[in-house]
Design an enzyme around this catalytic site. Structure first.
Site, PDB file in Angstrom:
ATOM      1  N   SER A  56       4.291  20.002  -5.310  1.00  0.00           N
ATOM      2  CA  SER A  56       3.267  20.858  -4.983  1.00  0.00           C
ATOM      3  C   SER A  56       1.194  21.177  -5.032  1.00  0.00           C
ATOM      4  O   SER A  56       0.925  21.060  -3.912  1.00  0.00           O
ATOM      5  CB  SER A  56       3.481  22.289  -4.567  1.00  0.00           C
ATOM      6  OG  SER A  56       5.183  21.882  -4.143  1.00  0.00           O
ATOM      7  N   ARG A  60      -1.376  19.145  -3.402  1.00  0.00           N
ATOM      8  CA  ARG A  60      -2.432  19.443  -2.650  1.00  0.00           C
ATOM      9  C   ARG A  60      -3.825  18.895  -3.119  1.00  0.00           C
ATOM     10  O   ARG A  60      -4.838  19.143  -2.799  1.00  0.00           O
ATOM     11  CB  ARG A  60      -2.078  21.006  -2.468  1.00  0.00           C
ATOM     12  CG  ARG A  60      -1.308  21.099  -1.476  1.00  0.00           C
ATOM     13  CD  ARG A  60      -0.678  22.660  -1.826  1.00  0.00           C
ATOM     14  NE  ARG A  60       0.125  23.008  -0.645  1.00  0.00           N
ATOM     15  CZ  ARG A  60       1.462  22.364  -0.602  1.00  0.00           C
ATOM     16  NH1 ARG A  60       2.284  21.947  -1.276  1.00  0.00           N
ATOM     17  NH2 ARG A  60       2.224  22.678   0.109  1.00  0.00           N
ATOM     18  N   GLY A 127       7.878  13.739   2.492  1.00  0.00           N
ATOM     19  CA  GLY A 127       7.574  14.737   3.415  1.00  0.00           C
ATOM     20  C   GLY A 127       6.308  15.521   3.116  1.00  0.00           C
ATOM     21  O   GLY A 127       5.623  15.941   4.080  1.00  0.00           O
ATOM     22  N   GLN A 201       4.600  23.220   4.066  1.00  0.00           N
ATOM     23  CA  GLN A 201       4.234  22.196   4.780  1.00  0.00           C
ATOM     24  C   GLN A 201       3.197  22.250   6.439  1.00  0.00           C
ATOM     25  O   GLN A 201       2.314  21.976   6.644  1.00  0.00           O
ATOM     26  CB  GLN A 201       5.377  21.428   4.804  1.00  0.00           C
ATOM     27  CG  GLN A 201       5.655  21.039   3.621  1.00  0.00           C
ATOM     28  CD  GLN A 201       6.844  19.613   3.742  1.00  0.00           C
ATOM     29  OE1 GLN A 201       7.149  19.178   4.987  1.00  0.00           O
ATOM     30  NE2 GLN A 201       7.295  19.565   2.799  1.00  0.00           N
ATOM     31  N   ASP A 362      14.535  24.737  -3.208  1.00  0.00           N
ATOM     32  CA  ASP A 362      14.679  23.235  -3.890  1.00  0.00           C
ATOM     33  C   ASP A 362      15.947  22.987  -4.556  1.00  0.00           C
ATOM     34  O   ASP A 362      16.340  22.126  -4.897  1.00  0.00           O
ATOM     35  CB  ASP A 362      13.469  23.069  -4.188  1.00  0.00           C
ATOM     36  CG  ASP A 362      12.046  22.906  -3.032  1.00  0.00           C
ATOM     37  OD1 ASP A 362      12.443  22.426  -2.445  1.00  0.00           O
ATOM     38  OD2 ASP A 362      10.573  22.390  -3.921  1.00  0.00           O
ATOM     39  N   LYS A 389      16.464  18.099   5.220  1.00  0.00           N
ATOM     40  CA  LYS A 389      15.829  17.831   3.997  1.00  0.00           C
ATOM     41  C   LYS A 389      16.208  15.885   3.921  1.00  0.00           C
ATOM     42  O   LYS A 389      16.702  15.672   4.341  1.00  0.00           O
ATOM     43  CB  LYS A 389      16.242  18.622   2.299  1.00  0.00           C
ATOM     44  CG  LYS A 389      15.824  19.893   2.537  1.00  0.00           C
ATOM     45  CD  LYS A 389      14.535  20.409   2.892  1.00  0.00           C
ATOM     46  CE  LYS A 389      13.624  21.728   2.580  1.00  0.00           C
ATOM     47  NZ  LYS A 389      12.507  21.699   2.505  1.00  0.00           N
ATOM     48  N   ARG A 393      21.870  18.940   2.763  1.00  0.00           N
ATOM     49  CA  ARG A 393      21.713  19.470   1.632  1.00  0.00           C
ATOM     50  C   ARG A 393      23.097  20.285   1.358  1.00  0.00           C
ATOM     51  O   ARG A 393      24.155  21.175   0.428  1.00  0.00           O
ATOM     52  CB  ARG A 393      20.635  20.241   0.801  1.00  0.00           C
ATOM     53  CG  ARG A 393      19.096  19.320   0.119  1.00  0.00           C
ATOM     54  CD  ARG A 393      18.487  19.592   0.020  1.00  0.00           C
ATOM     55  NE  ARG A 393      17.278  18.214  -1.094  1.00  0.00           N
ATOM     56  CZ  ARG A 393      16.489  18.464  -0.867  1.00  0.00           C
ATOM     57  NH1 ARG A 393      16.260  19.912  -0.975  1.00  0.00           N
ATOM     58  NH2 ARG A 393      15.572  17.980  -1.879  1.00  0.00           N
TER      59      ARG A 393
END
Length: 476
Positions: A56, A60, A127, A201, A362, A389, A393
């Site tokens: 993550s 960024r 994604g 997101q 996650d 996802k 999942r």
């Protein structure tokens, strides 16, 4: 590694892994492309490790660095395929990038320096890349198209299309899914937007679009999500505020950004990915006599719920060496194993729901595996987001836990796993989903007999070194 007939065996000690490759062996930068991994039961987990850079944060740092003036140097950049997709997309849009291993230099082009291209920009399986980049491209005065692989093109994008269109971009899609054709504009409208779904997101997409908006862009979330974008924007010089709005519910949060913004290059040392570390932490916590230390890992409070949950269960998980690096908290996680199946700490199901879900999104398949070892089992609800996802999942976790002998009930928004269960080795189909493959590798260490994980190369999406690193700390 050594070849043994048609098998490859990871060596260095008595390895619990056999890797069968029915196709041509391909050596990638950090991993071997593999088809099947066979995992044998483990006795303990022992060692000191560092996991790859946080996905993550890496995404960024690269994107925001591309919009800054000057060169930004990123160390410990994620080795994942998803973060490689972000670099590829930025290059396609005219950003000069140099990479040597996990060291990346981004030569920022400033707020108006991205360039249009005739072909579609391919986000691969990521994604995060698509949703965040859509926010950036909404503020560019040209047309662009974002696409990806089959899995990515099946995931919902209407959640970002709506706010971006409110800001003045024009977006066409395949019934709310990629490919996305974005006609941006150099100056967007600022908006005050309340998230319809708890998603870092979506929040990040709007804030990144807000960099090119006139005035203050505000995002309100009723369930706290990861705040890496807010931290990174502040590090690069954006005028951004966060806090609690003067409204109900009391746990709501807001982030506001003043635009148009001028960003300045800086250096970022990316901490280890706590979501990647979670698989090692869980395995060590559940295998008696284990001793594991994970160093220099990100301990952002919006990502700490997994270790906190294990602590609440009575697992011996300790946090140490706390510090701050690149506006992110970092530290070490130390784990001592115990047999949770005989624990009297939890006799009723562990309930995971509501506000906890965004902070554990996650790790939920892994928590389901952990729950199979608890005297009361586990029940996960309010997690419908897992259906969209890389795989469904919920369905894939239920399918594979049942295959390993667990009693599982499936709900539209979650599942219930009875425990404790002595899992049995079997064939696992992760359906191309990296987090399912890694969660059931942990299950295989706890099971009786061999566990065969198909399509094992899918772990490269987030953690290409996973099996090799796991091999280094497992003792039989």
């Amino acid at each position: 590694m050594s070849r043994k007939s048609d098998k490859l065996q990871l060596v260095g000690w008595a390895s619990p892994f056999d890797i069968t490759n029915h196709d041509k062996l391909k050596l990638a930068e950090h991993c071997v492309k593999i088809q099947i991994v066979i995992i044998h039961p483990a006795k303990t987990i022992r060692g000191r490790i560092r996991v790859p850079g946080d996905k993550s944060i890496s995404h960024r740092a690269a994107m925001i660095g591309a919009l800054a003036d000057g060169a930004s140097h990123i160390t410990n950049y994620s080795t994942s395929a998803d973060c490689a997709a972000t670099l590829s997309c930025l290059r396609q849009l005219g950003v000069r990038i140099e990479r040597t291993g996990t060291d990346v230099t981004i030569y920022g082009v400033g707020p108006n320096g991205l360039r249009a291209r005739d072909a579609s920009v391919d986000c691969g399986n990521s994604g995060t890349t698509m949703r965040l980049l859509a926010g950036i491209l909404a503020g560019c005065d040209f047309e662009s198209t974002l696409t990806g692989d089959e899995s990515l093109c099946s995931r919902p994008m209407q959640r970002i299309i709506e706010p971006l269109e409110m800001m003045g971009a024009q977006i066409s899609s395949n019934t709310g899914r990629a490919p996305l054709s974005i006609q941006g504009r150099n100056r967007l409208r600022n908006i005050n937007y309340e998230l319809l779904v708890a998603s870092a997101q979506v929040k990040s997409c709007i804030l990144l679009a807000g960099l090119q908006a006139e005035g203050k862009t505000i995002v309100i979330e009723n369930e706290a999500t990861r705040d890496h974008t807010e931290r990174m924007l502040k590090l690069f010089g954006a005028n951004i505020e966060t806090g609690k709005p003067d409204r109900e519910p009391a746990y709501a949060r807001f982030a506001s950004l003043d635009g148009p913004a001028q960003l300045h290059a800086c250096d970022v040392d990316v901490p280890g990915d706590i979501s990647s570390a979670a698989y090692f932490i869980a395995a060590a916590a559940l295998l008696p006599e284990s001793l594991l230390e994970v160093n220099y890992v990100g301990l952002n409070e919006t990502r700490a719920a997994f270790t906190e949950t294990l602590q609440q269960l009575g697992c011996n998980v300790a946090i140490d060496d706390l510090g701050v690096q690149g506006n992110e908290p970092v530290g070490s996680v130390r784990v001592k194993g115990k047999d949770m199946r005989t624990s009297d700490r939890i006799n009723s199901p562990l309930n995971v729901n509501g506000l906890a879900i965004p902070k554990l999104i996650d790790e939920l398949p892994l928590l389901a595996v952990v729950g199979s070892q608890l005297p009361g089992g586990i029940e996960i609800r309010d997690a419908r987001e897992l259906r969209v996802k890389e795989s469904d999942r919920i369905a894939t976790t239920v399918e594979n836990l049942r295959a390993m002998g667990a009693q599982v009930e499936e709900f539209d928004d979650g599942l219930r796993v009875n425990g404790p269960t002595k899992l049995r080795g079997t064939k696992i189909d992760p359906h191309g989903d990296h987090r399912i493959a890694m969660a059931f590798a942990v299950a295989g260490l706890l099971a009786e007999g061999e566990t065969e994980i198909a399509d094992a190369e899918c772990v490269a999406v987030s953690f290409p070194e996973f099996f090799e690193l796991l091999e280094s700390v497992v003792e039989r």
